[in-house]
Write a protein that holds these residues in place. Sequence first.
Motif, PDB file in Angstrom:
ATOM      1  N   THR A 240       0.847  -1.189   0.000  1.00 31.75           N
ATOM      2  CA  THR A 240       0.000   0.000   0.000  1.00 31.75           C
ATOM      3  C   THR A 240       0.884   1.242   0.000  1.00 31.75           C
ATOM      4  OG1 THR A 240      -1.772  -1.164   1.154  1.00 31.75           O
ATOM      5  CG2 THR A 240      -1.825   1.237   1.212  1.00 31.75           C
ATOM      6  N   VAL A 241       0.628   2.119  -0.947  1.00 30.60           N
ATOM      7  CA  VAL A 241       1.463   3.304  -1.133  1.00 30.60           C
ATOM      8  C   VAL A 241       0.583   4.538  -1.273  1.00 30.60           C
ATOM      9  CG1 VAL A 241       3.412   2.086  -2.207  1.00 30.60           C
ATOM     10  CG2 VAL A 241       1.504   2.869  -3.624  1.00 30.60           C
ATOM     11  N   ASP A 242       1.148   5.697  -0.925  1.00 32.87           N
ATOM     12  CA  ASP A 242       0.484   6.972  -1.186  1.00 32.87           C
ATOM     13  C   ASP A 242       0.836   7.399  -2.600  1.00 32.87           C
ATOM     14  OD1 ASP A 242      -0.702   7.294   1.343  1.00 32.87           O
ATOM     15  OD2 ASP A 242       1.183   8.019   2.177  1.00 32.87           O
ATOM     16  N   THR A 260       5.856   5.699   0.864  1.00 32.64           N
ATOM     17  CA  THR A 260       5.354   4.971   2.029  1.00 32.64           C
ATOM     18  C   THR A 260       5.874   5.651   3.291  1.00 32.64           C
ATOM     19  OG1 THR A 260       7.270   3.478   1.818  1.00 32.64           O
ATOM     20  CG2 THR A 260       5.171   2.711   0.931  1.00 32.64           C
ATOM     21  N   ALA A 261       5.175   5.487   4.386  1.00 35.13           N
ATOM     22  CA  ALA A 261       5.607   6.057   5.665  1.00 35.13           C
ATOM     23  C   ALA A 261       6.845   5.325   6.156  1.00 35.13           C
ATOM     24  CB  ALA A 261       4.480   5.948   6.693  1.00 35.13           C
ATOM     25  N   ASN A 266       4.792  -1.426   4.830  1.00 31.70           N
ATOM     26  CA  ASN A 266       4.839  -1.165   3.387  1.00 31.70           C
ATOM     27  C   ASN A 266       6.176  -0.566   2.965  1.00 31.70           C
ATOM     28  OD1 ASN A 266       2.073  -1.923   2.496  1.00 31.70           O
ATOM     29  ND2 ASN A 266       1.488  -0.358   3.977  1.00 31.70           N
ATOM     30  N   ASP A 267       6.768   0.238   3.844  1.00 28.85           N
ATOM     31  CA  ASP A 267       8.083   0.801   3.559  1.00 28.85           C
ATOM     32  C   ASP A 267       9.131  -0.307   3.489  1.00 28.85           C
ATOM     33  OD1 ASP A 267       9.697   3.136   3.082  1.00 28.85           O
ATOM     34  OD2 ASP A 267      10.539   2.872   5.080  1.00 28.85           O
ATOM     35  N   ALA A 268       8.981  -1.306   4.342  1.00 33.75           N
ATOM     36  CA  ALA A 268       9.907  -2.443   4.315  1.00 33.75           C
ATOM     37  C   ALA A 268       9.789  -3.196   2.999  1.00 33.75           C
ATOM     38  CB  ALA A 268       9.620  -3.372   5.496  1.00 33.75           C
ATOM     39  N   LYS A 269       8.571  -3.325   2.483  1.00 28.52           N
ATOM     40  CA  LYS A 269       8.382  -3.996   1.200  1.00 28.52           C
ATOM     41  C   LYS A 269       8.989  -3.182   0.058  1.00 28.52           C
ATOM     42  CE  LYS A 269       4.160  -6.507   2.467  1.00 28.52           C
ATOM     43  NZ  LYS A 269       2.727  -6.737   2.153  1.00 28.52           N
ATOM     44  N   LEU A 270       8.818  -1.864   0.116  1.00 31.57           N
ATOM     45  CA  LEU A 270       9.417  -1.018  -0.913  1.00 31.57           C
ATOM     46  C   LEU A 270      10.940  -1.093  -0.855  1.00 31.57           C
ATOM     47  CD1 LEU A 270       8.131   0.740  -3.110  1.00 31.57           C
ATOM     48  CD2 LEU A 270       8.493   2.721  -1.624  1.00 31.57           C
ATOM     49  N   ASN A 271      11.483  -1.198   0.366  1.00 32.30           N
ATOM     50  CA  ASN A 271      12.930  -1.356   0.508  1.00 32.30           C
ATOM     51  C   ASN A 271      13.414  -2.673  -0.081  1.00 32.30           C
ATOM     52  OD1 ASN A 271      14.061   0.988   1.693  1.00 32.30           O
ATOM     53  ND2 ASN A 271      13.155   0.461   3.666  1.00 32.30           N
ATOM     54  N   LEU A 272      12.605  -3.713   0.049  1.00 34.56           N
ATOM     55  CA  LEU A 272      12.960  -4.987  -0.569  1.00 34.56           C
ATOM     56  C   LEU A 272      13.108  -4.825  -2.081  1.00 34.56           C
ATOM     57  CD1 LEU A 272      10.774  -7.611   1.327  1.00 34.56           C
ATOM     58  CD2 LEU A 272      13.265  -7.403   1.389  1.00 34.56           C
TER      59      LEU A 272
END
Length: 293
Positions: A240-242, A260-261, A266-272
């Motif tokens: 989930t993203v803004d 992401t916050a 969700n930020d952890a997933k984006l970092n992946l």
Amino acid sequence: MNVVSFGVLLRGWRDRLDPADAGLPRSPRRRARGLRREELAQLAGLSVEYVLRLEQGRATNPSAQVVAAITRALQLTRGERDQLYRAAGLLPPQDSVVDDHVPPGIQRLCARLGDVPIGVFAADWTLLWWNDMWTRLHGDPSTVPERERNLARMLFGTGEGHAYLRPMRSSAGWDAFEAALVADLRDGAARYPGDGRLAALITALRRTSPSFDRLWRTVATATLASDEKTITHPTVGDITVDCDVLTVPGADLRIVTYTTAAGSENDAKLNLLRNAAALATPPDGRSTAGDAR
């Protein structure tokens, strides 16, 4: 085509552009400041051999599509863009048509925000520029024919663009998002009455998509506002993203960003996605026009 002046312009502007401004790594062993020929080819979506033939004057009559891709890859100003079109024996884009030009400052800004998925769209919602994180989140747009790299075709069409779009949910409701997109296209059609690409897009979608046709006939005004979207990614699952849509005054472009916050799941997933070596993709700022040979 004035092959000498086109080749001279191409080489001169390639030598001028710093790789960092295009989102490319700058090796300490690099002797020249500018782009290598293969880097320009990659950014413009052309073959290295074709770029070489253009520079040497052995390739004649490049299409407007190719010149537009080179213009974006070299981050030319509007005046320089028009000069390159004329050197190719083409008329520069007119005011009554959608402008695909992405100003150099916008490209540099987006290239330096490499941690954020970013896509730059024209007034008809054709995707013009994207970075590596966009590719990691959504998939590589260069695998889709250029005609299909349009958000309206992705949402309402049935072709490769629609197949490219990953499953997605909108917190504002998908109907509201679709209505806002169609309303924005209606405004674009009024601003660019001479644009054949936009007219063909609208005609095709009204003919093939009942939902697009209904919205075209009924939607008066709607605004594309910030939204929370959940994208189903094949590697990290739902993320989930803004989603924010930023406009560029004077350029009629839409910059779409996903954030992401900090510290969130969700930020952890984006970092992946940022760190996964297995998901390596072309350098930031890729804008393709296909092999024009």
